[in-house]
Design a protein around this motif. Sequence first.
Motif, PDB file in Angstrom:
ATOM      1  N   PRO A  65       0.837  -1.201   0.000  1.00 31.91           N
ATOM      2  CA  PRO A  65       0.000   0.000   0.000  1.00 31.91           C
ATOM      3  C   PRO A  65       0.872   1.251   0.000  1.00 31.91           C
ATOM      4  O   PRO A  65       2.018   1.237   0.462  1.00 31.91           O
ATOM      5  N   GLY A  66       0.334   2.348  -0.520  1.00 32.87           N
ATOM      6  CA  GLY A  66       1.038   3.616  -0.412  1.00 32.87           C
ATOM      7  C   GLY A  66       1.276   3.963   1.041  1.00 32.87           C
ATOM      8  O   GLY A  66       0.445   3.705   1.912  1.00 32.87           O
ATOM      9  N   PHE A  67       2.441   4.549   1.325  1.00 34.26           N
ATOM     10  CA  PHE A  67       2.756   4.936   2.697  1.00 34.26           C
ATOM     11  C   PHE A  67       1.817   6.052   3.156  1.00 34.26           C
ATOM     12  O   PHE A  67       1.403   6.916   2.369  1.00 34.26           O
ATOM     13  N   VAL A  68       1.502   6.025   4.440  1.00 32.51           N
ATOM     14  CA  VAL A  68       0.653   7.044   5.060  1.00 32.51           C
ATOM     15  C   VAL A  68       1.491   7.772   6.103  1.00 32.51           C
ATOM     16  O   VAL A  68       1.796   7.216   7.156  1.00 32.51           O
ATOM     17  N   ASP A  69       1.886   8.994   5.786  1.00 28.71           N
ATOM     18  CA  ASP A  69       2.716   9.790   6.699  1.00 28.71           C
ATOM     19  C   ASP A  69       1.778  10.672   7.526  1.00 28.71           C
ATOM     20  O   ASP A  69       1.283  11.694   7.054  1.00 28.71           O
ATOM     21  N   SER A  70       1.564  10.283   8.761  1.00 29.59           N
ATOM     22  CA  SER A  70       0.550  10.939   9.594  1.00 29.59           C
ATOM     23  C   SER A  70       1.110  12.031  10.493  1.00 29.59           C
ATOM     24  O   SER A  70       0.417  12.514  11.388  1.00 29.59           O
ATOM     25  N   HIS A  71       2.363  12.446  10.254  1.00 26.24           N
ATOM     26  CA  HIS A  71       2.953  13.512  11.080  1.00 26.24           C
ATOM     27  C   HIS A  71       4.048  14.214  10.290  1.00 26.24           C
ATOM     28  O   HIS A  71       5.135  13.670  10.089  1.00 26.24           O
ATOM     29  N   SER A  72       3.761  15.446   9.841  1.00 27.94           N
ATOM     30  CA  SER A  72       4.793  16.238   9.174  1.00 27.94           C
ATOM     31  C   SER A  72       4.518  17.714   9.415  1.00 27.94           C
ATOM     32  O   SER A  72       3.424  18.116   9.800  1.00 27.94           O
ATOM     33  N   HIS A  73       5.549  18.523   9.176  1.00 29.14           N
ATOM     34  CA  HIS A  73       5.491  19.983   9.357  1.00 29.14           C
ATOM     35  C   HIS A  73       6.045  20.629   8.081  1.00 29.14           C
ATOM     36  O   HIS A  73       7.207  21.023   8.040  1.00 29.14           O
ATOM     37  N   LEU A  74       5.244  20.737   7.050  1.00 28.69           N
ATOM     38  CA  LEU A  74       5.779  21.121   5.752  1.00 28.69           C
ATOM     39  C   LEU A  74       5.563  22.583   5.379  1.00 28.69           C
ATOM     40  O   LEU A  74       6.130  23.044   4.392  1.00 28.69           O
ATOM     41  N   VAL A  75       4.756  23.310   6.147  1.00 27.61           N
ATOM     42  CA  VAL A  75       4.530  24.718   5.810  1.00 27.61           C
ATOM     43  C   VAL A  75       5.557  25.558   6.564  1.00 27.61           C
ATOM     44  O   VAL A  75       5.340  25.999   7.691  1.00 27.61           O
ATOM     45  N   PHE A  76       6.694  25.746   5.943  1.00 26.72           N
ATOM     46  CA  PHE A  76       7.773  26.498   6.581  1.00 26.72           C
ATOM     47  C   PHE A  76       8.660  27.107   5.519  1.00 26.72           C
ATOM     48  O   PHE A  76       8.612  26.740   4.339  1.00 26.72           O
ATOM     49  N   ALA A  77       9.495  28.029   5.952  1.00 28.29           N
ATOM     50  CA  ALA A  77      10.526  28.602   5.095  1.00 28.29           C
ATOM     51  C   ALA A  77      11.853  28.559   5.844  1.00 28.29           C
ATOM     52  O   ALA A  77      11.891  28.387   7.065  1.00 28.29           O
ATOM     53  N   GLY A  78      12.923  28.713   5.114  1.00 25.07           N
ATOM     54  CA  GLY A  78      14.236  28.761   5.755  1.00 25.07           C
ATOM     55  C   GLY A  78      14.880  27.402   5.905  1.00 25.07           C
ATOM     56  O   GLY A  78      14.394  26.392   5.413  1.00 25.07           O
ATOM     57  N   ASP A  79      15.958  27.396   6.620  1.00 24.07           N
ATOM     58  CA  ASP A  79      16.844  26.241   6.706  1.00 24.07           C
ATOM     59  C   ASP A  79      17.539  26.298   8.062  1.00 24.07           C
ATOM     60  O   ASP A  79      17.858  27.387   8.553  1.00 24.07           O
TER      61      ASP A  79
END
Length: 390
Positions: A65-79
């Motif tokens: 099955p396709g992986f289900v990533d249930s925890h991420s923080h993708l709305v960001f800028a910078g490094d």
Amino acid sequence: MTTTAVTHIASLVTNDPSLGNGTPLGLIQDAAVVIEGDRIVWTGESSKAPATDNVLDAAGRAMIPGFVDSHSHLVFAGDRTQEFNARMSGQPYTAGGIRTTVAATRQATDEQLSANVARYLAEALRQGTTTFETKSGYGLTVEDEARALRIASRHTDEVTYLGAHIVSPDYADDPAGYVDLVTGPMLDACAPHARWIDVFCERGAFDGDQARAILTAGRAKGLHPRIHANQLTYGPGVQLAVELDAASADHCTHLTDADVDALGQGNTVATLLPGAEFSTRAAWPDARRLLDAGATVALSTDCNPGSSFTSSLPFCIALAVRDMGMTPDEALWSATAGGAAALRRTDIGRITPGARADLVLLDAPSHVHLAYRPGVPLVSAVWRGGERVE
């Protein structure tokens, strides 16, 4: 609608124990899958596959099955390369580094933030992730949190309001005032754009009473709770998650016996995020202890610029097998069906009739190769909602 069969799959992971070999993975050997529209309509042995409009020969490769990533923080800028470099040179990780990303995110345009989300999602999709959750939490003002959720909702239905990531630098001397903001005007502005509410319940962030107030307020607005719990220290987060019927308690690194028992007996999924331990050189969560207690375990990336800058669930599977006491079967289940459970979804994370046709074909004869060959790009093809996207 046209039908498509994928045939001659060496090993098909259905995550349905009533199928195949009767294990939790429901393995079927020399298998086939039939897709119609965005749904799976048939699974079984390849020799018994019904006639379809199109046929794709898997040529002895495995399908999961396709992986289900249930925890991420993708709305960001910078490094935060400098922070990572310093940490790898001996400085400890604390939650305070989040402020660096907050400053960069506030300065970014909507277009820059949306482009970043799209970039990391494309990166994850190439590695087999077909469903993901993502959070706000790097704005910490009413306007910036609401815009983060608006941007996230363009890319996924699994959107989480995390105004309670840390106390905003603007309220450094008034944490109670910030909790009032998070549970009042900020919540009012953010609730229409989110499904979930989250809080970082940790020393240096929010204590148990504050976390309870925030999650309770969100639930009153129709948002279901999830919680960052027990990552850096022992604390009340796990117990609070079970008490409030949170969908997941995430991190779960420092657990008492009572915490483990609560997760084993409740409905809250223990979501483990090994990328964070890898990137901070912290103690690994003990997945074996949780599994043996009967807890439902999910694996996710925690993709964020500070403590876990990876979008690769195959990498997390390899870490979980190597360092967290999971078997390859358990780790794969946790990265698919476990993630679905953490999102309280039954239409993803499995390959059975009626489920969404989210499929990953591996350039390997078995899913075990995900842990057996760490770091090797094994994803050969990806379908999301019945459409081949990679």
